[in-house]
Design an enzyme around this catalytic site. Sequence first.
Site, mmCIF file in Angstrom:
data_model
loop_
_atom_site.group_PDB
_atom_site.id
_atom_site.type_symbol
_atom_site.label_atom_id
_atom_site.label_comp_id
_atom_site.label_asym_id
_atom_site.label_seq_id
_atom_site.Cartn_x
_atom_site.Cartn_y
_atom_site.Cartn_z
ATOM 1 N N GLU A 1 -12.221 -0.924 2.220
ATOM 2 C CA GLU A 1 -10.871 -1.409 2.533
ATOM 3 C C GLU A 1 -10.502 -2.688 1.796
ATOM 4 O OE1 GLU A 1 -8.037 -2.470 6.418
ATOM 5 O OE2 GLU A 1 -10.065 -1.704 6.718
ATOM 6 N N LYS B 1 -6.529 2.770 9.263
ATOM 7 C CA LYS B 1 -6.542 3.107 10.686
ATOM 8 C C LYS B 1 -6.503 4.619 10.795
ATOM 9 C CE LYS B 1 -7.216 -0.279 13.298
ATOM 10 N NZ LYS B 1 -8.523 -0.265 13.935
#
Length: 477
Positions: free
Chosen positions: A270, A286
Amino acid sequence: MNNRKYPLIVCPLNLPSHYSMADIFCHYADQAWSMFLDSANSQHKDGRYDIMVSSPIATVTTKGNVSYVWNQITNQNQEKSDNPLTLVENLLEQIMPSTQVVGGDNTDLPFMVGALGLFGYDLGKRFERLPNNNADEYSTPDLAVGIYGWSIIKDNLSQQFYLCYLDNYPHPSSQDIQQLTATKLPSTSFNLSTRWQANMSQQEYTYKLSKILSYLNAGDCYQINLAQRFSADYSGDEWRAYQDLRVANQAPFSAFLRFKNGAVMSISPERFLSVKDRKVQTKPIKGTRPRCDNDEDDQLQISALLSSEKDRAENLMIVDLLRNDLSKHCQPGSVDVPDLFTLESFAAVHHLVSTVTGTLKNSSSPMDLLQGAFPGGSITGAPKIRAMEIIDELEPNKRNVYCGSIGYLGVFGDMDTNICIRTLLCESDKEAPTIHCWAGGGIVLDSDAKEEYQESLDKVSKILPILTQQSLLKKHG
């Protein structure tokens, strides 16, 4: 007035295309303050460059409310109480004033020289009024950033290596690097000496999740990230362990940082914040599903993730949070969401990823942006401050490196940072050297305790077993 020029040299290195940056970094991996930002042979579009540094000109370390600034010239630690990010920014400008650095023939290269290091999760407590109840059991600082006058960069698109350096400061030569690659190092080993131990049982996790649901029902938050920590004793070479992890995971925002008291190994997929030519990007994750060996089952996991209303709602909450965080230091009207709910697949899991962009205000610096959004909303929850208060209440240990960031601020104002998920902390200065690894997930009103607990295990399914298996091979092989 200091009108001194700082020539920045970019020297292509004549190395075989099959060489990886790991083949060079292994010669520096045991030296304190050697750092490696690693795309880990990922084919991901964000994994174009690998960067390594060593032998900093100066360092900033922060623990709690105290920072220490070390300068190579004086070899002294100055104690400071200033904002740690301001200390880094000012020290970088003092050592290599951006307006006086000339050269850098390949402007597409990131970083080249500048500040690079670790920004731990607990650093956020310097920027907001937050509880700080858990004991600090770690020797690793909340912030550890070096100012580096040279780097080696590999462009994985062209397979070309570059040695970048300021001519004013000590640096290796291209001949030095060539000689290193011809030198074979002795093999090393890494062993876990105890089993992994979680800091909460499934029953405790379920209880804490019920507490979170009561906060959500009361309207305190919309989402809260709850993490558990796994720990074990170990012996041997942390770099050896990292090499196995990077191969197994191929995560584009991986990193290895060596400190005097141990190492940080991040295999993060990420990006947190990047800035180039004042253009800002963040890519929150997410939504997670585990990978399957069978293609048909794997496709079912992808379909389930893409069609999940719960995961899309979670993702959208964090996108809104980050839009707000970016707007603090981006030009009005410039914050946009060009990609929403995009599938990205990695070795262990599939993720739902969105992209938020903006343009930095003329009055704001990349460090202002970092402080305004720190720590990343994808690993706190929303609203962020209340979520962090609840995290501090329910998680039994500080997070330290976990959910902080690793990255750089280049001399020309370019910045890139990851979110330290899938990240391990090795502290070798303990009586029994200890390794920690964390896994968490965002909890919302319709979260199922059993599913959330399993998701946290899925996220470390290519980490904990890799190191356990490696230890067994060393014992029985």
